[in-house]
Design a protein around this motif. Structure first.
Motif, PDB file in Angstrom:
ATOM      1  N   SER A  48       0.828  -1.203   0.000  1.00 36.25           N
ATOM      2  CA  SER A  48       0.000   0.000   0.000  1.00 36.25           C
ATOM      3  C   SER A  48       0.862   1.252   0.000  1.00 36.25           C
ATOM      4  O   SER A  48       0.595   2.211  -0.736  1.00 36.25           O
ATOM      5  N   GLY A  69       0.394   1.477  -3.627  1.00 34.67           N
ATOM      6  CA  GLY A  69      -1.068   1.493  -3.628  1.00 34.67           C
ATOM      7  C   GLY A  69      -1.636   0.168  -4.067  1.00 34.67           C
ATOM      8  O   GLY A  69      -2.691   0.117  -4.702  1.00 34.67           O
ATOM      9  N   GLY A 101      -6.414   1.622   6.707  1.00 33.31           N
ATOM     10  CA  GLY A 101      -5.576   2.582   6.000  1.00 33.31           C
ATOM     11  C   GLY A 101      -4.599   1.938   5.041  1.00 33.31           C
ATOM     12  O   GLY A 101      -4.009   2.633   4.188  1.00 33.31           O
ATOM     13  N   ASP A 154      -6.193  -1.189  -0.085  1.00 36.49           N
ATOM     14  CA  ASP A 154      -6.511  -0.396  -1.273  1.00 36.49           C
ATOM     15  C   ASP A 154      -7.670  -0.977  -2.076  1.00 36.49           C
ATOM     16  O   ASP A 154      -8.449  -0.236  -2.665  1.00 36.49           O
ATOM     17  N   ARG A 170      -8.811   3.268  -1.702  1.00 34.77           N
ATOM     18  CA  ARG A 170      -7.723   4.221  -1.492  1.00 34.77           C
ATOM     19  C   ARG A 170      -8.203   5.660  -1.630  1.00 34.77           C
ATOM     20  O   ARG A 170      -8.793   6.053  -2.631  1.00 34.77           O
ATOM     21  N   GLY A 171      -7.967   6.443  -0.580  1.00 32.96           N
ATOM     22  CA  GLY A 171      -8.323   7.855  -0.594  1.00 32.96           C
ATOM     23  C   GLY A 171      -9.793   8.144  -0.379  1.00 32.96           C
ATOM     24  O   GLY A 171     -10.218   9.301  -0.482  1.00 32.96           O
ATOM     25  N   LYS A 172     -10.579   7.124  -0.064  1.00 32.24           N
ATOM     26  CA  LYS A 172     -12.027   7.314   0.093  1.00 32.24           C
ATOM     27  C   LYS A 172     -12.393   7.655   1.535  1.00 32.24           C
ATOM     28  O   LYS A 172     -11.719   7.241   2.484  1.00 32.24           O
ATOM     29  N   SER A 173     -13.469   8.411   1.695  1.00 33.22           N
ATOM     30  CA  SER A 173     -14.016   8.709   3.025  1.00 33.22           C
ATOM     31  C   SER A 173     -14.682   7.463   3.586  1.00 33.22           C
ATOM     32  O   SER A 173     -14.893   6.469   2.873  1.00 33.22           O
ATOM     33  N   ARG A 220     -16.176   4.531   1.402  1.00 35.44           N
ATOM     34  CA  ARG A 220     -15.701   3.161   1.613  1.00 35.44           C
ATOM     35  C   ARG A 220     -16.870   2.213   1.863  1.00 35.44           C
ATOM     36  O   ARG A 220     -16.936   1.122   1.292  1.00 35.44           O
TER      37      ARG A 220
END
Length: 444
Positions: free
Chosen positions: A354, A358, A394, A397, A409-412, A416
């Protein structure tokens, strides 16, 4: 087995004896390493267990062992510490007869936390020595190289069918105080066959991972389990893949033969297939690996050292899970509060892949049909009390089920939950949405 010296018995006869004689070096109060899974010296373990009447306070360190230490008469003499629980360890761990040591930190050349250092005695399966006196750990380095450097006394169990590879997969016979030949069957208990439902799910999941997540030139780690270990069968349309893993599953040799796995873009050990151990593959695949300089086996503390993994910038790690919650937290070692397996290298590989690329992927069927006929979801609103989180959300991905791919990845948290509920089994999506709103205030 390639490379065996024809006169090795004569050259090393002062060390060679029966298994019973070999384990005579173990004394009261010693700590004894007996390996794990495919690196357990079964004859030496049986001979040591037979000394139960004369030994006391001996500590056994093992993991996923095929040898059954869980008997009252044995436990009067031996205390067992396991670092990854299998069928012979789960009941004893759950009832407190064995100690379970959760380990997720691996540093090259250093005994993992919880291992005795120094170890008094290490029982290690090896090949016969070659003309230069070097033995192989066969298809299972696991912790053999590191333990061998830190144990006071080494006892070798010689297996005539062990293969030889490159990497850190050799040790000189002079390091061993005693040797005993193994003449029985060394095969570990077979992994249960996938159910028809799991087989179908695995085909869909692996197709999704191969076509949508793994690009050409990727370096792959493949975890132990029903789904991830099947992935090599779905990669034959790829180009220039690399392998850096702890377990080498079946199918990788075919990818090497076809030129799919070349390791061309691997930053660490370029051109080599790297693993800590080989398991559950046919003999013809082992014969192909034997003496083939493409394949290198290293100690687990090398393959799983996070410092090494972070250098692999084209890394995709594919691992299984027992359950995933709607925020992405992964449980792979417990069923609720009950220990099922262990952390192993999953956490290290997830963090490494990750962070570097990623590329942390979790694969699992969306649901499971229990023996009584009840269907349960493997995607849960929240893990039950006592559940151990193996991989923090965290460092996840992708989560892939037969229903599709959740891209996290990078989602709220809301995003998610929406992604993960979409890959849950349809029968459970409505309840998961309700629970996500009730528990977390997420409108999905």
């Amino acid at each position: 087995m390639k490379g065996t010296a024809s006169d090795w018995r004569a050259r090393w006869r002062d060390k060679l004896g029966t298994a019973e004689e070999a384990v005579g070096v173990v004394k009261r109060g010693d700590s004894v390493y007996t390996g794990g899974w495919t690196s357990v010296p079964m004859a030496l373990c049986a001979a040591l267990a037979a000394r139960k009447g004369e030994l006391r306070d001996v500590t056994i360190s093992t993991f996923l062992t095929p040898f059954d230490w869980d008997h009252p008469a044995l436990l009067e003499s031996f205390s067992v510490r396991t670092f990854y629980t299998g069928p012979f360890e789960r009941p004893a761990v759950r009832d407190g007869r064995f100690e379970y040591v959760p380990v997720a930190q691996w540093r090259e050349g250093k005994p993992p936390p919880g291992f005795a250092d120094p170890m008094d005695v290490a029982l290690i399966p090896i090949s016969p020595p070659d003309d230069d006196g070097f033995c192989s750990f066969g298809g299972a380095c696991w912790f053999g190289p590191t333990v061998s450097k830190h144990a006071r006394i080494l006892v070798g169990e010689i297996h005539h069918d062990f293969i030889r590879t490159g990497g850190d997969n050799r040790i000189h016979v002079s390091r061993f105080a005693r040797l005993a030949e193994f003449t029985g069957s060394a095969a570990p208990p077979p992994i249960p066959a996938r159910s028809e439902e799991t087989e179908i799910a695995a085909q869909i999941i692996c197709t999704l991972v191969a076509t949508q997540i793994v690009p050409d030139g990727t370096t792959l780690q493949l975890g132990i389990g029903d789904v991830s270990a099947a992935l090599p069968l779905f990669l034959d349309q790829k180009n220039d893949l690399g392998i850096h893993t702890e377990l080498l599953p079946g199918g990788v040799t075919d990818l090497v033969r076809k030129g799919v796995v070349t390791g061309k873009y691997k930053p660490l050990h370029p051109g080599k297939v790297v693993a800590a151990g080989i398991a559950q593959i046919p003999r013809e695949e082992l014969d192909y690996i034997d003496g083939n300089d493409v394949f290198e086996l290293y100690d687990f503390t090398h393959t799983d050292d996070l410092r090494n993994l972070l250098t692999i910038e084209n890394f995709v790690a594919v691992n299984n899970a027992l359950a995933v919650d709607v925020t992405g937290n992964v449980s792979s070692e417990t069923q609720g509060h009950l220990i099922f397996s262990g952390t192993g290298g999953q956490a290290a590989f997830a963090v490494g892949a990750s962070t570097a690329a990623g590329g942390s992927v979790i694969v699992l069927p969306s649901s499971q049909l229990l023996p009584g006929g009840e269907r349960v979801s493997r995607m849960v609103a929240a893990h039950p009390p006592g559940t151990m989180i193996t991989v923090h959300r965290g460092f996840v991905d992708y989560v892939v089920t037969e229903q599709g791919i959740a891209r996290l990845r990078g989602k709220s948290l809301r995003e998610r939950a929406a992604e993960l509920i979409e890959v849950a089994h349809p029968d459970f999506r409505s309840d998961l949405r309700k629970e996500a709103r009730r528990m977390y205030g997420l409108r999905v």
